[in-house]
Motif scaffolding. Structure first.
Motif, PDB file in Angstrom:
ATOM      1  N   LYS A   1       0.848  -1.213   0.000  1.00 26.13           N
ATOM      2  CA  LYS A   1       0.000   0.000   0.000  1.00 26.13           C
ATOM      3  C   LYS A   1       0.876   1.252   0.000  1.00 26.13           C
ATOM      4  CE  LYS A   1      -3.806   2.185   2.453  1.00 26.13           C
ATOM      5  NZ  LYS A   1      -3.373   3.516   2.645  1.00 26.13           N
ATOM      6  N   ILE A   2       1.928   1.238   0.794  1.00 28.87           N
ATOM      7  CA  ILE A   2       2.849   2.392   0.845  1.00 28.87           C
ATOM      8  C   ILE A   2       3.505   2.595  -0.515  1.00 28.87           C
ATOM      9  CG2 ILE A   2       5.020   3.204   1.833  1.00 28.87           C
ATOM     10  CD1 ILE A   2       4.105   1.948   4.502  1.00 28.87           C
ATOM     11  N   ARG A   3       3.958   1.493  -1.139  1.00 27.18           N
ATOM     12  CA  ARG A   3       4.549   1.612  -2.487  1.00 27.18           C
ATOM     13  C   ARG A   3       3.533   2.172  -3.477  1.00 27.18           C
ATOM     14  NH1 ARG A   3       6.991  -3.304  -1.000  1.00 27.18           N
ATOM     15  NH2 ARG A   3       5.319  -4.479  -1.995  1.00 27.18           N
ATOM     16  N   GLY A   4       2.294   1.663  -3.386  1.00 22.89           N
ATOM     17  CA  GLY A   4       1.230   2.158  -4.271  1.00 22.89           C
ATOM     18  C   GLY A   4       0.947   3.637  -4.023  1.00 22.89           C
ATOM     19  N   ASP A   5       0.900   4.014  -2.743  1.00 28.09           N
ATOM     20  CA  ASP A   5       0.658   5.426  -2.413  1.00 28.09           C
ATOM     21  C   ASP A   5       1.800   6.321  -2.900  1.00 28.09           C
ATOM     22  OD1 ASP A   5      -1.732   4.741  -1.274  1.00 28.09           O
ATOM     23  OD2 ASP A   5      -1.017   4.866   0.823  1.00 28.09           O
ATOM     24  N   ILE A   6       3.012   5.832  -2.741  1.00 29.18           N
ATOM     25  CA  ILE A   6       4.171   6.610  -3.223  1.00 29.18           C
ATOM     26  C   ILE A   6       4.107   6.757  -4.737  1.00 29.18           C
ATOM     27  CG2 ILE A   6       6.681   6.531  -3.525  1.00 29.18           C
ATOM     28  CD1 ILE A   6       6.867   5.374  -0.674  1.00 29.18           C
ATOM     29  N   GLU A   7       3.800   5.668  -5.434  1.00 27.94           N
ATOM     30  CA  GLU A   7       3.688   5.722  -6.902  1.00 27.94           C
ATOM     31  C   GLU A   7       2.565   6.669  -7.318  1.00 27.94           C
ATOM     32  OE1 GLU A   7       4.869   5.177 -10.648  1.00 27.94           O
ATOM     33  OE2 GLU A   7       5.896   4.381  -8.897  1.00 27.94           O
ATOM     34  N   HIS A   8       1.432   6.555  -6.618  1.00 30.15           N
ATOM     35  CA  HIS A   8       0.297   7.441  -6.905  1.00 30.15           C
ATOM     36  C   HIS A   8       0.674   8.907  -6.660  1.00 30.15           C
ATOM     37  CE1 HIS A   8      -3.795   8.808  -7.323  1.00 30.15           C
ATOM     38  NE2 HIS A   8      -3.720   9.393  -6.130  1.00 30.15           N
TER      39      HIS A   8
ATOM     40  N   ARG B   1       3.680  10.156  -6.784  1.00 26.81           N
ATOM     41  CA  ARG B   1       4.610  10.557  -7.849  1.00 26.81           C
ATOM     42  C   ARG B   1       3.845  10.913  -9.124  1.00 26.81           C
ATOM     43  NH1 ARG B   1       8.979   5.851  -6.805  1.00 26.81           N
ATOM     44  NH2 ARG B   1      10.091   6.860  -5.079  1.00 26.81           N
ATOM     45  N   ASN B   2       2.877  10.066  -9.471  1.00 27.91           N
ATOM     46  CA  ASN B   2       2.069  10.350 -10.664  1.00 27.91           C
ATOM     47  C   ASN B   2       1.283  11.652 -10.492  1.00 27.91           C
ATOM     48  OD1 ASN B   2       2.950   8.035 -11.945  1.00 27.91           O
ATOM     49  ND2 ASN B   2       1.233   6.787 -11.255  1.00 27.91           N
ATOM     50  N   SER B   3       0.710  11.835  -9.304  1.00 30.21           N
ATOM     51  CA  SER B   3      -0.049  13.061  -9.048  1.00 30.21           C
ATOM     52  C   SER B   3       0.860  14.280  -9.115  1.00 30.21           C
ATOM     53  CB  SER B   3      -0.722  13.002  -7.679  1.00 30.21           C
ATOM     54  OG  SER B   3      -1.687  11.983  -7.641  1.00 30.21           O
ATOM     55  N   ARG B   4       2.056  14.143  -8.545  1.00 31.14           N
ATOM     56  CA  ARG B   4       3.002  15.257  -8.590  1.00 31.14           C
ATOM     57  C   ARG B   4       3.407  15.558 -10.029  1.00 31.14           C
ATOM     58  NH1 ARG B   4       8.255  16.202  -4.862  1.00 31.14           N
ATOM     59  NH2 ARG B   4       8.845  18.183  -5.785  1.00 31.14           N
ATOM     60  N   LYS B   5       3.657  14.496 -10.808  1.00 30.41           N
ATOM     61  CA  LYS B   5       4.029  14.685 -12.207  1.00 30.41           C
ATOM     62  C   LYS B   5       2.900  15.378 -12.971  1.00 30.41           C
ATOM     63  CE  LYS B   5       5.628  12.134 -16.251  1.00 30.41           C
ATOM     64  NZ  LYS B   5       5.899  10.804 -16.814  1.00 30.41           N
ATOM     65  N   GLN B   6       1.661  14.930 -12.739  1.00 30.41           N
ATOM     66  CA  GLN B   6       0.516  15.547 -13.402  1.00 30.41           C
ATOM     67  C   GLN B   6       0.363  17.006 -12.979  1.00 30.41           C
ATOM     68  OE1 GLN B   6      -2.813  13.077 -12.397  1.00 30.41           O
ATOM     69  NE2 GLN B   6      -2.454  11.634 -14.086  1.00 30.41           N
ATOM     70  N   SER B   7       0.511  17.257 -11.678  1.00 24.75           N
ATOM     71  CA  SER B   7       0.365  18.637 -11.212  1.00 24.75           C
ATOM     72  C   SER B   7       1.464  19.531 -11.768  1.00 24.75           C
ATOM     73  CB  SER B   7       0.339  18.692  -9.679  1.00 24.75           C
ATOM     74  OG  SER B   7       1.582  18.275  -9.147  1.00 24.75           O
ATOM     75  N   GLU B   8       2.685  18.998 -11.897  1.00 24.73           N
ATOM     76  CA  GLU B   8       3.772  19.780 -12.498  1.00 24.73           C
ATOM     77  C   GLU B   8       3.490  20.058 -13.966  1.00 24.73           C
ATOM     78  OE1 GLU B   8       7.275  17.501 -11.634  1.00 24.73           O
ATOM     79  OE2 GLU B   8       7.478  18.358  -9.615  1.00 24.73           O
ATOM     80  N   GLU B   9       2.940  19.058 -14.668  1.00 25.06           N
ATOM     81  CA  GLU B   9       2.580  19.267 -16.075  1.00 25.06           C
ATOM     82  C   GLU B   9       1.480  20.320 -16.197  1.00 25.06           C
ATOM     83  OE1 GLU B   9       1.487  15.414 -17.503  1.00 25.06           O
ATOM     84  OE2 GLU B   9       3.564  14.709 -17.623  1.00 25.06           O
ATOM     85  N   ILE B  10       0.470  20.217 -15.325  1.00 25.93           N
ATOM     86  CA  ILE B  10      -0.621  21.196 -15.359  1.00 25.93           C
ATOM     87  C   ILE B  10      -0.085  22.583 -15.017  1.00 25.93           C
ATOM     88  CG2 ILE B  10      -2.744  21.911 -14.185  1.00 25.93           C
ATOM     89  CD1 ILE B  10      -3.433  18.905 -13.965  1.00 25.93           C
ATOM     90  N   LEU B  11       0.796  22.656 -14.013  1.00 23.16           N
ATOM     91  CA  LEU B  11       1.399  23.934 -13.639  1.00 23.16           C
ATOM     92  C   LEU B  11       2.199  24.505 -14.797  1.00 23.16           C
ATOM     93  CD1 LEU B  11       1.983  26.062 -11.468  1.00 23.16           C
ATOM     94  CD2 LEU B  11       3.944  24.661 -10.766  1.00 23.16           C
ATOM     95  N   ALA B  12       2.963  23.658 -15.484  1.00 20.11           N
ATOM     96  CA  ALA B  12       3.743  24.115 -16.641  1.00 20.11           C
ATOM     97  C   ALA B  12       2.812  24.626 -17.737  1.00 20.11           C
ATOM     98  CB  ALA B  12       4.627  22.989 -17.163  1.00 20.11           C
ATOM     99  N   GLN B  13       1.693  23.924 -17.959  1.00 22.08           N
ATOM    100  CA  GLN B  13       0.726  24.382 -18.966  1.00 22.08           C
ATOM    101  C   GLN B  13       0.141  25.727 -18.572  1.00 22.08           C
ATOM    102  OE1 GLN B  13      -2.134  21.230 -19.224  1.00 22.08           O
ATOM    103  NE2 GLN B  13      -0.846  19.930 -20.510  1.00 22.08           N
ATOM    104  N   TYR B  14      -0.248  25.866 -17.303  1.00 23.50           N
ATOM    105  CA  TYR B  14      -0.809  27.143 -16.840  1.00 23.50           C
ATOM    106  C   TYR B  14       0.212  28.261 -16.952  1.00 23.50           C
ATOM    107  CZ  TYR B  14      -4.994  24.880 -14.932  1.00 23.50           C
ATOM    108  OH  TYR B  14      -6.161  24.208 -14.779  1.00 23.50           O
ATOM    109  N   GLN B  15       1.450  27.961 -16.595  1.00 25.63           N
ATOM    110  CA  GLN B  15       2.485  28.989 -16.707  1.00 25.63           C
ATOM    111  C   GLN B  15       2.709  29.374 -18.160  1.00 25.63           C
ATOM    112  OE1 GLN B  15       5.784  27.241 -14.588  1.00 25.63           O
ATOM    113  NE2 GLN B  15       5.150  28.142 -12.631  1.00 25.63           N
ATOM    114  N   GLU B  16       2.682  28.404 -19.047  1.00 20.94           N
ATOM    115  CA  GLU B  16       2.841  28.700 -20.480  1.00 20.94           C
ATOM    116  C   GLU B  16       1.669  29.541 -20.977  1.00 20.94           C
ATOM    117  OE1 GLU B  16       4.503  28.883 -24.174  1.00 20.94           O
ATOM    118  OE2 GLU B  16       5.418  28.147 -22.345  1.00 20.94           O
ATOM    119  N   GLN B  17       0.460  29.158 -20.568  1.00 19.72           N
ATOM    120  CA  GLN B  17      -0.718  29.940 -20.959  1.00 19.72           C
ATOM    121  C   GLN B  17      -0.651  31.346 -20.386  1.00 19.72           C
ATOM    122  OE1 GLN B  17      -4.138  27.660 -19.747  1.00 19.72           O
ATOM    123  NE2 GLN B  17      -3.947  26.194 -21.429  1.00 19.72           N
TER     124      GLN B  17
END
Length: 158
Positions: free
Chosen positions: A40-47, A49-65
């Motif tokens: 569960k901890i590994r799954g939560d860490i992976e989740h 990481r994915n959430s952080r990656k998505q949020s960074e991508e969204i942040l980069a898109q917002y900053q570009e916009q």
């Protein structure tokens, strides 16, 4: 010293039975819980990481916009300033042209008034010179005055 008898065998069998029972009752369930928790901890860490990656991508898109919107806004401001500058220059030229026309009209009016004034003064000047000559010399000699010369003299004097 050490006796090998049935008690020892019973003791060893009961100890092994106790270890197996302990393993089945406590250790296996505890290790399963620990394994599930680790998974569960590994799954939560992976989740995360994915959430952080998505949020960074969204942040980069917002900053570009945001960057694009700022550029568009600055472009709009620059265009508005340029248009206002053109309009200002056009209005200044119109006012300058209007002022030049009024100046020309005033000059023409002034020159016409001056010419009219000089024309009216020519006759008065001739009469004035004749009256001075009569007072100084008398009626015997009348000066011969040319109107054009009197006009030139009045124009030079003014």
């Amino acid at each position: 010293m050490f006796e090998l008898n049935a008690t020892l065998i019973i003791f060893l069998l009961s100890f092994i039975l106790f270890i197996v029972a302990l393993n089945n009752v406590l250790l296996k369930p505890v290790s399963e819980v620990i394994e599930r928790r680790a998974a569960k901890i590994r799954g939560d860490i992976e989740h995360s990481r994915n959430s952080r990656k998505q949020s960074e991508e969204i942040l980069a898109q917002y900053q570009e916009q945001l960057h694009l919107r700022r550029l568009e806004g600055q472009k709009t401001i620059n265009e508005a300033v340029a248009e206002a500058q053109k309009e200002r220059n056009r209005q200044i030229l119109a006012v300058q042209e209007e002022g030049r026309i009024k100046l020309e009209e005033t000059k023409a009016s002034f020159l016409a008034g001056r010419s009219t004034l000089i024309d009216s003064l020519v006759a008065q000047e001739i009469e004035f010179v004749r009256s001075i000559v009569v007072k100084l010399i008398g009626d015997c000699q009348q000066p011969n005055l040319d109107e054009n010369k009197v006009r030139l003299a009045l124009e030079e004097a003014s």
